[in-house]
Every structure is written in structure tokens, then in C-alpha cells.
Write a protein that holds these residues in place. Sequence first.
Motif, short mmCIF file in Angstrom:
data_model
loop_
_atom_site.label_atom_id
_atom_site.label_comp_id
_atom_site.label_asym_id
_atom_site.label_seq_id
_atom_site.Cartn_x
_atom_site.Cartn_y
_atom_site.Cartn_z
N ILE A 1 -14.21 33.58 5.06
CA ILE A 1 -13.94 34.32 4.06
C ILE A 1 -14.70 33.97 2.94
O ILE A 1 -14.65 32.84 2.48
CB ILE A 1 -12.36 34.18 3.77
N TYR A 2 -15.25 34.98 2.15
CA TYR A 2 -16.10 34.72 1.09
C TYR A 2 -15.38 35.15 -0.12
O TYR A 2 -14.42 36.12 -0.09
CB TYR A 2 -17.45 35.58 1.15
N THR B 1 -14.47 39.29 4.35
CA THR B 1 -15.19 38.56 5.51
C THR B 1 -16.74 38.96 5.39
O THR B 1 -17.36 38.47 6.19
CB THR B 1 -14.37 38.98 6.85
N SER B 2 -16.99 39.93 4.47
CA SER B 2 -18.35 40.41 4.47
C SER B 2 -19.11 39.70 3.11
O SER B 2 -18.80 40.14 2.06
CB SER B 2 -18.36 41.82 4.40
N ARG C 1 -21.07 40.54 -2.53
CA ARG C 1 -22.33 40.74 -3.49
C ARG C 1 -22.16 42.28 -4.24
O ARG C 1 -22.67 42.06 -5.41
CB ARG C 1 -23.28 40.64 -2.62
N ALA C 2 -21.87 42.98 -3.42
CA ALA C 2 -21.75 44.34 -4.18
C ALA C 2 -20.70 44.49 -5.15
O ALA C 2 -20.90 45.53 -6.14
CB ALA C 2 -21.59 45.56 -2.77
N SER C 3 -19.56 43.87 -4.99
CA SER C 3 -18.66 43.91 -5.85
C SER C 3 -18.80 43.42 -7.28
O SER C 3 -17.98 43.77 -8.16
CB SER C 3 -17.32 43.34 -5.26
N ARG D 1 -18.20 31.59 -2.87
CA ARG D 1 -17.83 30.54 -2.02
C ARG D 1 -17.33 30.92 -0.83
O ARG D 1 -16.98 32.00 -0.70
CB ARG D 1 -16.94 29.42 -2.88
N ASP D 2 -17.00 29.96 0.21
CA ASP D 2 -16.19 30.40 1.29
C ASP D 2 -15.11 29.42 1.37
O ASP D 2 -15.07 28.56 0.79
CB ASP D 2 -17.21 30.61 2.71
N ASN D 3 -14.12 30.06 2.39
CA ASN D 3 -13.04 29.05 2.85
C ASN D 3 -13.30 27.64 3.55
O ASN D 3 -12.54 26.93 3.46
CB ASN D 3 -11.95 29.93 3.55
#
Length: 67
Positions: A5-6, A24-25, A30-32, A55-57
Amino acid sequence: MADKIYVLVAYSSDGRLFDLGYSTSLEEIRASVNSEEVKEQLKELKIKECEFKIRDNYYPTNYYALE
């Protein structure tokens, strides 16, 4: 094994940090960054200046490029 999860994180100029969204994408996160939803969140949280990081989980101290 769980999905990666990003998380989009805003580091404000006054030292606060906020998780603004997750997915998860990586491309979706990045688009948000420039989305109206994120702009509204920043306005609601009264953040005028900030730096975004992703970051990720799995490894919360590793960061991904915004683009």
C-alpha cells in the motif's frame, strides 16, 4: 502476503506530517498529488507550504519519486 500500500504524505513547513491518501497503485497516488481532493485537504488542514513524499507499508522509511 499482503498487498503493498502506497501512502501520500505531506510534510508541512512547520514540522507536522499528514497522510493524505493511500492506494495499492503507485500511479494513482502520483496522480493524486495535484488533485482537487488533496488541495481541499491541505486547505482544511491549514497547510500553506509542504513537501509531498510517497511511502509504502512494507518499508515506511523508503520513499518513491513523485513522478
